[in-house]
Write an enzyme that holds these catalytic residues in place. Structure first.
Site, mmCIF file in Angstrom:
data_model
loop_
_atom_site.group_PDB
_atom_site.id
_atom_site.type_symbol
_atom_site.label_atom_id
_atom_site.label_comp_id
_atom_site.label_asym_id
_atom_site.label_seq_id
_atom_site.Cartn_x
_atom_site.Cartn_y
_atom_site.Cartn_z
ATOM 1 N N LYS A 87 35.642 28.857 41.293
ATOM 2 C CA LYS A 87 37.070 29.413 41.896
ATOM 3 C C LYS A 87 36.674 30.601 42.666
ATOM 4 O O LYS A 87 36.865 31.665 42.371
ATOM 5 C CB LYS A 87 37.789 30.145 40.505
ATOM 6 C CG LYS A 87 38.231 28.842 39.931
ATOM 7 C CD LYS A 87 38.971 29.481 38.409
ATOM 8 C CE LYS A 87 39.323 28.146 37.627
ATOM 9 N NZ LYS A 87 40.216 28.317 36.380
ATOM 10 N N ARG A 102 34.872 47.881 60.188
ATOM 11 C CA ARG A 102 36.006 47.121 59.341
ATOM 12 C C ARG A 102 35.421 46.003 58.866
ATOM 13 O O ARG A 102 35.579 45.511 57.549
ATOM 14 C CB ARG A 102 37.462 46.855 60.018
ATOM 15 C CG ARG A 102 38.510 46.371 59.355
ATOM 16 C CD ARG A 102 38.955 47.317 58.222
ATOM 17 N NE ARG A 102 38.498 47.215 57.118
ATOM 18 C CZ ARG A 102 38.233 48.119 56.173
ATOM 19 N NH1 ARG A 102 38.482 49.413 56.536
ATOM 20 N NH2 ARG A 102 37.422 48.087 55.016
ATOM 21 N N LYS A 140 35.880 16.315 32.877
ATOM 22 C CA LYS A 140 37.020 17.139 32.413
ATOM 23 C C LYS A 140 38.050 16.046 32.004
ATOM 24 O O LYS A 140 37.615 14.622 32.118
ATOM 25 C CB LYS A 140 37.658 17.835 33.520
ATOM 26 C CG LYS A 140 36.888 18.805 34.148
ATOM 27 C CD LYS A 140 37.556 19.894 34.835
ATOM 28 C CE LYS A 140 36.496 21.112 35.474
ATOM 29 N NZ LYS A 140 37.116 21.920 36.122
ATOM 30 N N GLU A 200 33.836 18.671 28.941
ATOM 31 C CA GLU A 200 34.974 19.238 28.386
ATOM 32 C C GLU A 200 35.702 18.920 27.101
ATOM 33 O O GLU A 200 35.944 17.466 27.317
ATOM 34 C CB GLU A 200 35.912 19.876 29.408
ATOM 35 C CG GLU A 200 37.199 20.424 29.141
ATOM 36 C CD GLU A 200 38.058 20.626 30.259
ATOM 37 O OE1 GLU A 200 37.760 20.967 31.326
ATOM 38 O OE2 GLU A 200 39.327 20.278 29.869
ATOM 39 N N ASP A 207 37.221 24.395 26.167
ATOM 40 C CA ASP A 207 38.005 24.648 27.314
ATOM 41 C C ASP A 207 39.566 25.261 26.594
ATOM 42 O O ASP A 207 40.090 24.361 26.150
ATOM 43 C CB ASP A 207 38.419 23.916 28.335
ATOM 44 C CG ASP A 207 39.042 24.600 29.394
ATOM 45 O OD1 ASP A 207 38.819 25.879 29.732
ATOM 46 O OD2 ASP A 207 39.985 23.934 30.201
#
Lengths: 284, 284, 284, 284, 284, 284
Positions: free
Chosen positions: A134, A98, A166, A196, A217
């Site tokens: 992410k 597993r 950013k 950005e 963005d």
């Protein structure tokens, strides 16, 4: 080649989660000396990924298990194709099953989803699909490997390897120009400066300040081609935000250099891989 | 309440991945004494999950950050609802942001997907939706918490806490009856014995041997109601394999006790949560 | 088979305690190339336990040490019997000796004490002796293994694997019935619900609420047989508290299913095992 | 004062063992906001030990638990005496209870047993009782603390802090004299050289070579006083092997400096400490 | 022989620092099956140190790398001498190179600097050069090994292995005599008592109280020989503070037993070792 | 701000090294309730570095110690200047002292040495001094911080954050051009491509292939200015190898962009910082 120094802590943690209290069922029902061979087979079309992890999980349960990797990471497998085999004590294979599958189904899932994005690029396109930061907490190195297995590229690997300015940074730094200059003064000379931008004015400012990469963005689709035209090769252009598979061809055709897709790692469904275990006659 | 002893190793590992080399951008552009408040807000309808993790990630970057949890885990939030806020040094919030979101977007994603399965149960149904051991390596405790936040139940937490006899165990043990007896002899008296059956004959055998729970794995849909009728309350009935949202009502109506769904944890897309950061006037 | 992922952290921690600063004596007095063979021999009658741990401790000091396990865990050894041998660099054996013995003397001590309780059961008795969660911090998995080597059974392995409702839970939950129902709603369907009762009234209540296991904790001896009679097979019966070796036959005869004994792990004296080391002629 | 750097790894490991999968019972039956106070009370006469560990276990489950240590380590408590109290969320206390008690019952057990040996010394005796390296793997620092709480002394803490030459070292080094000289050349000047002797001849040799401490291991009782007389203060004399409580007075009277007793740590039964938990009215 | 239990955590931590994100360059430019042999060669005269660490770093990146240690630790190497070789996958060697060199250049640097102090002792001198506890955080065991490779000795390895009474201890204990007595009462009988004295009066006091070792810390050079004369063998004499290479002969001639030099570990420059890598023809 | 997730493992490891066995001296001589204040003062001119580490070491021994940081990292301190103070239990301060100093003396040493290189740059020079990956194993993040405190810059932080093509890569890749192209295809778009050249021909090749940074490694001094002229701003130029303080002005004047100096981290002597401890009157 993922060094043991990086890989074993991840594997040990996962095995301990499942096996700290033993395996009640297997210990009760499978004799200690029963041997088996198991085949990890694709149950869907998928991009193979995680062979090395599969092997190390098996061996971290039982150092005598022998793994044979039939298909390299990055290969496309059809349903039924055998990816890897493992042979040795049946108990050990069942105890490791597993955890091994949990790793490779995730890695293969990421690789397989990634390939759909890469395949959506027009033939000959120079646009890159990349991942983002992410990633699943603790598994970044494995997921970045999976993204590459799927044919895409990695974005910066951490907050310490490259600059990404950013909106919050711009606001506290006192504008795009100031932020870029401060970042360039701080960053290693080996790191590019990405910034950005949300508006055309910020784009101008970023170009003027010599940004190496400009991130559009959540830019309005209609604004992307003009932005590419304005930049005219003076910086790399990355787009992100609201990227779907359907938009890939158009974005690539607009001439952007990089399309970064968080979903590659944060929302890839697991790929379906089964482990078919067959007992072996005992060696005498 | 997840004890620090369990939670901090997961958080530290994830933070180290991203911050071992510092945060080039934030250190360069955000003054050390700038303070900010940030609001973690839902950008889709979702089931809140991970408030405790969000708080501990923030504090593990900077022990002076103050987190306010506005919505409890398990609450349904609408787009725009603020789940949690954090206040303190802007630098610290920016450094912790991605890691914190990576955790809670996954947890919330699992909780939110889970709720769709739970909501698919007929009103008043006593059938349980459960997770499986197909969890992300290293994050099992968090994902099991998320499944409960979504209103479902947990299956056994590890190989050491309950017995689940599968086909390979049956084969090496010499049949269903032998496997159940061996397992009962080995398992703690606090653990139930579950056995997977593929055929009607095996079902009979399992009942005869006194299995506590019977797993109909990939059973033909048409065979489930008859199996329930045959078992007639002598054991709990679990179904798994090929479970889709659409099949939940019918399975529940057939009277099964448990529907276990690997997808809850292995294939839940991340939920969309944004962190909106606003600078605060410096305290004098 | 205890996976390295579980075992090595325990072993490494123990070795580091003793060897972080080297072994002053051995490094000074034993030439690097001197080889030896050592025999771990019983100095009392004992139940063998810990062969795998013995081997891994040796190898974690020196991967070239070769261990031969002559007697399996669970075997009864007489004084003088050789359990395991190890051969290789004399330095390595001497450096590992104390840590290896500290592990196995404890494990063997637990197994040996356990066997006295198991042997006290009347012939043919179906009553189980079990351990409790009163284990040495950090060594639970090893001690549970030792209890099984001694012929007894394990109780639940952790707070997360089964339900045990005690007086404090009953008080805050609002009574036995409420506590059982809340617990059943929360627990995995693979876990049984055990409830501790102090009085006959609570016993009735627990039976009515469908408890799977009833714990008679510190029940008056005279009350046990009547309780067994009342339960009449509707639940398993466990007794604990003030259990001595002398009481085992009577408790078993009273028909209880489980006798749990904290002393098996919290108060077992170490068994006496010696390591006799003999130099070997150097191989040329 | 045991630094967190040393203590927390032990505590976290033990808590994870029990709580990795949560606490099914407590989460189900104890409301989140219920508060309680618990009193750890002696159920036998004992030497208090482990207050700091008790406190840190509680706080590592829940940083808001407040512990009050009423009796210092080393104090003799009578049955019923309250050692420490803890106040806060009832859930947290219940989750931490078993792990905390497992630590302190062992530590208190060691301290209590130790005191019986110390009390067996004749009044005014300058003989020391010491522990050995026969400690529980991973818990050496805690057990050494317990031995001191019981009024005895510690032996060397590891293989790297002092020299102890045993028979195998003597054999490979080429005799007592050679072994002592080699060891002195290697050891820090802050470490004494102890040598184990089995015969009168070896004793002479050890004295001649300037051993700082001489260990009479399993020496015949009748030989000890003559050995003390011969040494005549030129070295410290330690005895070990087959030490029982009954032999302490005679050994002390014979004038040995140190009696080392492995049983203090390898075979001390746990002391009986109960945790009585009482709910508190909720604070408004 | 440094056990894996001690060594691997250090190595894994260092490898993870460098390789957590992979090796962009090597993965891109070196084919997976290219094999190579690399020779670690001295680029200055140096004392070899760290062969075991070199080998384990290589193997922790790739278990199939084969290391040959040509020169033992403690050997003097001339520029150009090959210390160790490693053969296997070129990728693996390149990935491990920097981490391996970082370890061994430091260890060799310490050993090499140490030897200059040892060589400064007059021929036949019985004075020891020792290190101090001023070691690199986390690397104490390796640096102490390096000091011995350079021909010097170790001081106590930690605060728990021997007593060193300094001015602050004397002040709070109420004088030299009180401090020595308290320490002797607390310390293992295997530990010597060292006390730092600043004045002639303190020296008298320390002698009277039976100190085993007396540390003349930052003593005026002219005061050392008289102090040695006064002590007259009743205690060992250590000097420290402001020790330079030039002062070694005079201090040794003054008859001190120990000269402890913090600079051996806190300020040794790295030794220059290069790794020359040559591709090998692929094995067919 | 170094997050606890990154810092505490380093600190705990170092504290355990020294304190696993307690502090014999301090426990014996310093009463538990004695309080003290200690001042960390410069004993040489130095660049302050490590205030945060100093504070966390103190608190990791005793959470109640209060640290006041008087001088920020990067400040130049004169002999006698107090950098930081700590107040609380005297025992705790004494136990933490050596470990805290070991960290900050190294960090301050690196910062102080670094500043001499930075100060050697001509006024107004745009040339950067940088560190390399030749850092102390395990302490890279702290040493990179120290380099910045000294006014210099960091090079890439790991093998995963930027590309550096060296001779071995060029050889196996099939030439400079091939190596650059392979690396660019593999590396994140946020990473620059640096290539080491040994000859003028390679320099041409690197420029033609679009290298972002060119490393002149051990280039003949006379060849540097011509290389700068040839590159003419098309790439950044870094020099390394055989860099001494004396060569800095000339290299800067030649117009190189970056001078990387391994010695900053691998050979910086520890700076001299003393901790002066004074008892405080007990608070009543």
């Amino acid at each position: 080649m993922i060094p043991d120094a990086v890989l074993l802590p991840l594997i040990d943690r996962a095995l301990a989660e499942d096996l700290e209290g033993g395996d009640l069922t297997t210990e009760a029902t499978v004799p200690e000396h029963t041997r088996a061979v198991a085949r990890a087979a694709a149950r869907q079309e998928l991009v193979v990924c995680g062979g090395e992890v599969f092997e190390r999980v098996m061996q971290r349960v039982d150092g005598k298990l022998v793994v044979d990797r039939l298909l390299d990471d990055g290969t496309v497998a059809k349903p039924g194709d055998v990816l890897w085999t493992v042979e040795g004590a049946a108990r050990s294979i069942l105890m490791a099953e597993r955890t091994a599958l949990n790793f490779v189904q995730r890695m293969t899932g990421v690789a397989t989803l990634t390939k759909t994005y890469v395949d959506a690029l027009p033939t000959g396109s120079k646009t890159r699909i990349t991942d983002t930061r992410k990633t699943t907490p603790g598994l970044r190195s494995l997921e970045r490997h999976a993204v590459r297995s799927g044919g895409a590229h990695n974005h910066r690997d951490s907050l310490g390897s490259a600059v990404m300015i950013k909106d919050n940074h711009i606001a506290t730094a006192g504008g795009v120009k100031m932020a870029i200059e401060s970042a360039r003064a701080r960053a290693p000379h080996t790191s590019r400066i990405e910034v950005e931008v949300d508006t055309d004015a910020q784009l101008d400012e970023a170009l003027a300040a010599g940004a190496d990469v400009i991130l559009l963005d959540n830019f309005p689709p209609a604004g992307i081609a003009p932005a590419v035209a304005k930049v005219a090769g003076r910086a790399l252009i990355e787009v992100s935000g609201g990227i779907t598979l359907e938009r890939i061809p158009e974005l690539a055709s607009a001439g952007v250099d990089v399309i970064s897709v968080g979903a590659l790692t944060h929302s890839a469904p697991a790929a379906d891989i089964g482990l078919d275990i067959a007992p072996l006659p005992e060696t005498s």
